[in-house]
Design an enzyme around this catalytic site. Sequence first.
Site, PDB file in Angstrom:
ATOM      1  CD  GLU A  97      44.262  -1.580  17.741  1.00 29.02           C
ATOM      2  OE1 GLU A  97      43.638  -2.602  17.675  1.00 29.02           O
ATOM      3  OE2 GLU A  97      45.360  -1.676  16.917  1.00 29.02           O
ATOM      4  CG  ASP A  98      43.656  -5.487  19.992  1.00 31.88           C
ATOM      5  OD1 ASP A  98      44.340  -4.747  19.607  1.00 31.88           O
ATOM      6  OD2 ASP A  98      43.996  -6.618  19.375  1.00 31.88           O
ATOM      7  CG  ASP A 101      52.874  -3.932  22.066  1.00 34.81           C
ATOM      8  OD1 ASP A 101      53.420  -3.888  23.152  1.00 34.81           O
ATOM      9  OD2 ASP A 101      53.605  -4.576  21.274  1.00 34.81           O
ATOM     10  CE  LYS A 129      51.291  -6.130  25.801  1.00 30.90           C
ATOM     11  NZ  LYS A 129      52.226  -7.033  25.172  1.00 30.90           N
ATOM     12  CG  PHE A 150      51.973 -12.008  24.114  1.00 33.73           C
ATOM     13  CD1 PHE A 150      52.272 -10.988  23.054  1.00 33.73           C
ATOM     14  CD2 PHE A 150      51.047 -12.969  23.816  1.00 33.73           C
ATOM     15  CE1 PHE A 150      51.814 -11.025  21.803  1.00 33.73           C
ATOM     16  CE2 PHE A 150      50.362 -13.069  22.601  1.00 33.73           C
ATOM     17  CZ  PHE A 150      50.740 -12.113  21.777  1.00 33.73           C
ATOM     18  CG  ASP A 157      45.938 -13.347  17.753  1.00 36.23           C
ATOM     19  OD1 ASP A 157      46.289 -12.250  17.963  1.00 36.23           O
ATOM     20  OD2 ASP A 157      46.804 -14.239  16.894  1.00 36.23           O
ATOM     21  NE  ARG A 163      42.013 -13.671  16.485  1.00 38.61           N
ATOM     22  CZ  ARG A 163      42.872 -12.926  16.371  1.00 38.61           C
ATOM     23  NH1 ARG A 163      42.931 -11.562  17.075  1.00 38.61           N
ATOM     24  NH2 ARG A 163      43.987 -12.881  15.290  1.00 38.61           N
TER      25      ARG A 163
END
Length: 176
Positions: A97-98, A101, A129, A150, A157, A163
């Site tokens: 995963e990037d 959150d 996060k 953010f 993105d 990106r």
Amino acid sequence: MEDNVRVLIEQEKLEKKIHGLAAQISNDYQGRKLHLICILKGSVFFTCELAKYITIPVTIDFMEVSSYGDGATSNGFIKVRKDTDESIEGKDVLLVEDIVDTGYTLSFLLDLMKERKPSSLKICTLLDKPERRETEVEVDYKGFEIPDEFVVGYGLDYSQKYRNLPYIGVIDIKED
Ligand code: IMP
Ligand code: MG
């Protein structure tokens, strides 16, 4: 109007960390094969860099999920937009995963993937996060913990833009 992007984690630092994760993963799965599942689209850059430095045999598949939310945040209602091509039954699976959150995306994916009987199932995320977490998720490999801001770049993105930035940046959104 152009948005302002401030560098939070520069490319060199990111890649050094990713290579370290790859070494740790290669060591943990020694003598086995690893099936990476890249969660589109945000994790593409991370998955590529990670896979290049993993020294055990690797296969890669892709999955895309989306949440019915306002776009920027998840609300727990996730749907699969693109499922994996191959079965994961009996495989050592690592979800890539990037960013974690709220945690809704990964808890949904974990529940879904567990039903498919992999031999093992772990999570690797580039960013975390923790302040934003709403549902508990156990992350096995983590690049960086970041504050509640953010971020864009390295696959992440804002409205499909940024990106391709080679670093992680904090975006100051300009409405026009
Ligand atoms: P979660 O379900 O709330 O954990 O959301 C995870 C997903 O939300 C990530 O895979 C990203 O696609 C997106 N996301 C969360 N925070 C950010 C951010 O700061 N920048 C870009 N995308 C984000
Ligand atoms: Mg994502």
